[in-house]
Design a protein around this motif. Structure first.
Motif, PDB file in Angstrom:
ATOM      1  N   GLY A 169      38.146  20.826  14.235  1.00 48.66           N
ATOM      2  CA  GLY A 169      39.426  21.535  14.122  1.00 48.66           C
ATOM      3  C   GLY A 169      39.682  21.896  12.679  1.00 48.66           C
ATOM      4  N   THR A 170      40.944  22.114  12.342  1.00 45.56           N
ATOM      5  CA  THR A 170      41.271  22.559  10.985  1.00 45.56           C
ATOM      6  C   THR A 170      40.850  21.538   9.944  1.00 45.56           C
ATOM      7  OG1 THR A 170      43.470  21.658  11.356  1.00 45.56           O
ATOM      8  CG2 THR A 170      43.190  24.013  11.676  1.00 45.56           C
ATOM      9  N   SER A 171      40.971  20.256  10.256  1.00 44.40           N
ATOM     10  CA  SER A 171      40.627  19.240   9.263  1.00 44.40           C
ATOM     11  C   SER A 171      39.122  19.218   8.993  1.00 44.40           C
ATOM     12  CB  SER A 171      41.095  17.857   9.724  1.00 44.40           C
ATOM     13  OG  SER A 171      40.439  17.489  10.924  1.00 44.40           O
ATOM     14  N   ALA A 172      38.331  19.802   9.907  1.00 45.26           N
ATOM     15  CA  ALA A 172      36.875  19.797   9.736  1.00 45.26           C
ATOM     16  C   ALA A 172      36.465  20.570   8.482  1.00 45.26           C
ATOM     17  CB  ALA A 172      36.197  20.387  10.967  1.00 45.26           C
ATOM     18  N   ASP A 173      37.158  21.680   8.187  1.00 45.25           N
ATOM     19  CA  ASP A 173      36.828  22.476   7.000  1.00 45.25           C
ATOM     20  C   ASP A 173      37.078  21.693   5.717  1.00 45.25           C
ATOM     21  OD1 ASP A 173      36.097  24.615   8.545  1.00 45.25           O
ATOM     22  OD2 ASP A 173      38.091  25.513   8.524  1.00 45.25           O
ATOM     23  N   ILE A 174      38.191  20.970   5.706  1.00 43.61           N
ATOM     24  CA  ILE A 174      38.525  20.158   4.531  1.00 43.61           C
ATOM     25  C   ILE A 174      37.485  19.051   4.365  1.00 43.61           C
ATOM     26  CG2 ILE A 174      40.271  18.611   3.528  1.00 43.61           C
ATOM     27  CD1 ILE A 174      42.323  20.210   5.327  1.00 43.61           C
TER      28      ILE A 174
ATOM     29  N   ARG B 272      34.411  19.116   5.417  1.00 46.89           N
ATOM     30  CA  ARG B 272      33.119  19.670   5.026  1.00 46.89           C
ATOM     31  C   ARG B 272      33.046  19.866   3.510  1.00 46.89           C
ATOM     32  NH1 ARG B 272      29.281  23.635   8.247  1.00 46.89           N
ATOM     33  NH2 ARG B 272      29.416  21.714   9.438  1.00 46.89           N
ATOM     34  N   THR B 273      34.086  20.433   2.945  1.00 44.35           N
ATOM     35  CA  THR B 273      34.103  20.653   1.489  1.00 44.35           C
ATOM     36  C   THR B 273      33.966  19.338   0.741  1.00 44.35           C
ATOM     37  OG1 THR B 273      35.552  22.551   1.830  1.00 44.35           O
ATOM     38  CG2 THR B 273      35.436  21.669  -0.404  1.00 44.35           C
ATOM     39  N   SER B 274      34.744  18.349   1.168  1.00 39.07           N
ATOM     40  CA  SER B 274      34.698  17.030   0.522  1.00 39.07           C
ATOM     41  C   SER B 274      33.327  16.383   0.694  1.00 39.07           C
ATOM     42  CB  SER B 274      35.785  16.134   1.132  1.00 39.07           C
ATOM     43  OG  SER B 274      35.620  14.804   0.723  1.00 39.07           O
ATOM     44  N   ALA B 275      32.778  16.457   1.921  1.00 36.24           N
ATOM     45  CA  ALA B 275      31.483  15.829   2.206  1.00 36.24           C
ATOM     46  C   ALA B 275      30.373  16.476   1.391  1.00 36.24           C
ATOM     47  CB  ALA B 275      31.170  15.921   3.700  1.00 36.24           C
ATOM     48  N   ARG B 276      30.415  17.798   1.260  1.00 38.12           N
ATOM     49  CA  ARG B 276      29.363  18.500   0.499  1.00 38.12           C
ATOM     50  C   ARG B 276      29.413  18.126  -0.979  1.00 38.12           C
ATOM     51  NH1 ARG B 276      27.409  24.217   2.939  1.00 38.12           N
ATOM     52  NH2 ARG B 276      26.676  23.274   4.873  1.00 38.12           N
ATOM     53  N   THR B 277      30.607  17.941  -1.500  1.00 38.50           N
ATOM     54  CA  THR B 277      30.752  17.516  -2.895  1.00 38.50           C
ATOM     55  C   THR B 277      30.117  16.144  -3.098  1.00 38.50           C
ATOM     56  OG1 THR B 277      32.816  18.765  -3.081  1.00 38.50           O
ATOM     57  CG2 THR B 277      32.418  17.071  -4.740  1.00 38.50           C
ATOM     58  N   ARG B 278      30.351  15.244  -2.145  1.00 41.34           N
ATOM     59  CA  ARG B 278      29.815  13.883  -2.261  1.00 41.34           C
ATOM     60  C   ARG B 278      28.293  13.882  -2.094  1.00 41.34           C
ATOM     61  NH1 ARG B 278      33.137   9.988   1.527  1.00 41.34           N
ATOM     62  NH2 ARG B 278      32.082   8.379   0.299  1.00 41.34           N
TER      63      ARG B 278
ATOM     64  N   TYR C  36      26.921  14.732   8.908  1.00 41.13           N
ATOM     65  CA  TYR C  36      27.459  15.657   9.915  1.00 41.13           C
ATOM     66  C   TYR C  36      28.579  16.501   9.309  1.00 41.13           C
ATOM     67  CZ  TYR C  36      29.271  17.544  14.255  1.00 41.13           C
ATOM     68  OH  TYR C  36      29.689  18.407  15.230  1.00 41.13           O
ATOM     69  N   ASP C  37      29.520  15.828   8.643  1.00 40.44           N
ATOM     70  CA  ASP C  37      30.652  16.539   8.039  1.00 40.44           C
ATOM     71  C   ASP C  37      30.177  17.606   7.052  1.00 40.44           C
ATOM     72  OD1 ASP C  37      32.532  15.122   9.444  1.00 40.44           O
ATOM     73  OD2 ASP C  37      33.022  13.733   7.818  1.00 40.44           O
ATOM     74  N   ALA C  38      29.100  17.298   6.318  1.00 36.05           N
ATOM     75  CA  ALA C  38      28.586  18.225   5.305  1.00 36.05           C
ATOM     76  C   ALA C  38      27.789  19.374   5.908  1.00 36.05           C
ATOM     77  CB  ALA C  38      27.720  17.469   4.299  1.00 36.05           C
ATOM     78  N   GLY C  39      27.544  19.299   7.225  1.00 35.61           N
ATOM     79  CA  GLY C  39      26.799  20.362   7.893  1.00 35.61           C
ATOM     80  C   GLY C  39      25.297  20.242   7.739  1.00 35.61           C
ATOM     81  N   LEU C  40      24.810  19.088   7.260  1.00 37.47           N
ATOM     82  CA  LEU C  40      23.375  18.936   7.001  1.00 37.47           C
ATOM     83  C   LEU C  40      22.563  18.851   8.292  1.00 37.47           C
ATOM     84  CD1 LEU C  40      23.328  16.420   4.006  1.00 37.47           C
ATOM     85  CD2 LEU C  40      23.399  18.908   3.983  1.00 37.47           C
ATOM     86  N   LEU C  41      23.140  18.310   9.339  1.00 38.09           N
ATOM     87  CA  LEU C  41      22.402  18.171  10.589  1.00 38.09           C
ATOM     88  C   LEU C  41      22.245  19.525  11.262  1.00 38.09           C
ATOM     89  CD1 LEU C  41      23.842  14.838  12.047  1.00 38.09           C
ATOM     90  CD2 LEU C  41      22.042  15.202  10.361  1.00 38.09           C
TER      91      LEU C  41
END
Length: 223
Positions: free
Chosen positions: A141-146, A148-154, A213-218
């Motif tokens: 949902g909407t929180s997924a975008d937030i 993803r950004t945070s996960a990719r930074t980490r 998963y959150d970062a979209g790596l999978l």
């Protein structure tokens, strides 16, 4: 062999009695206490020093999610398995993000619950990649975008090898499978996993899987 110390937390006395009866006969397990609400958990953990807590999600005063969050920030936190009646539940996902090592359904056969306790005590998460993805889809949902950004930074703080290992953990691979796939020893895989946990300030492999998963790596990897 030192038995696994287990704490049961559920507001239904019949559920606690059933679990105690089913699991109390195992030679490698000792039920060191029972609680009827999350508000009782921290004091009981201090007193009984469990290795694993079997934690109900829905309780009247302090729910299992809050109790899990409180326990997992402690220095010597026990492992936590969430007990639930639903497969895809937002609260289950939040408990996993807070550091629970997995979840089991309340109608799971006793032998499987016992196996889950043993696995978590040994440091293995109780969560299949399929179930992880079902949970994620449920929580999208909407929180997924937030997220993803945070996960990719980490994830960007990992080196290439650590990132490969993190993705393999996210795919549900065991240490031995990762070692074979990436041409390294099991000991080296364990070292990488430990470094990933330390770098990203995570508790366990489930949280590595959630972050990849959150970062979209999978998705990028075609899984």
């Amino acid at each position: 062999m030192t038995p696994i110390r287990l704490l049961l937390v559920d507001d239904d006395p019949l559920v606690r009695a059933g679990l105690s009866f089913m699991m109390g006969g195992a030679d490698d397990l000792e039920i060191v206490g029972e609680a009827a609400d999350g508000s009782e958990v921290e004091a009981l953990v201090d007193r009984t020093r469990p290795d694993v807590v079997l934690m109900d999600i829905r309780m009247p005063t302090v729910d299992g999610l809050t109790a899990t969050e409180r326990l997992r920030i402690r220095k010597d936190a026990p492992q936590i398995i969430v007990l639930t009646t639903f497969h895809a539940d937002e609260q289950v996902l939040r408990a996993l993000r807070a550091g629970a090592a997995g979840f089991v359904l309340k109608d799971t056969p006793p032998a499987e619950i016992l196996d889950a306790v043993r696995r978590v005590a040994a440091g293995d998460p109780v969560l299949s990649p399929t179930v992880t993805r079902q949970l994620m889809a449920h929580a999208a949902g909407t929180s997924a975008d937030i997220r993803r950004t945070s996960a990719r930074t980490r994830v960007a703080t990992l080196n290439d090898r650590e990132r490969e290992v993190a993705v393999a953990v996210g795919q549900g691979r065991s240490n031995a499978e990762i070692a074979a796939e990436l041409f390294m020893s099991v000991a080296t895989v364990k070292t990488h996993v430990s470094r990933i946990l330390a770098k990203l300030d995570l508790n366990n492999r489930v949280q590595i899987a959630l972050l990849t998963y959150d970062a979209g790596l999978l998705e990028e990897d075609g899984h």
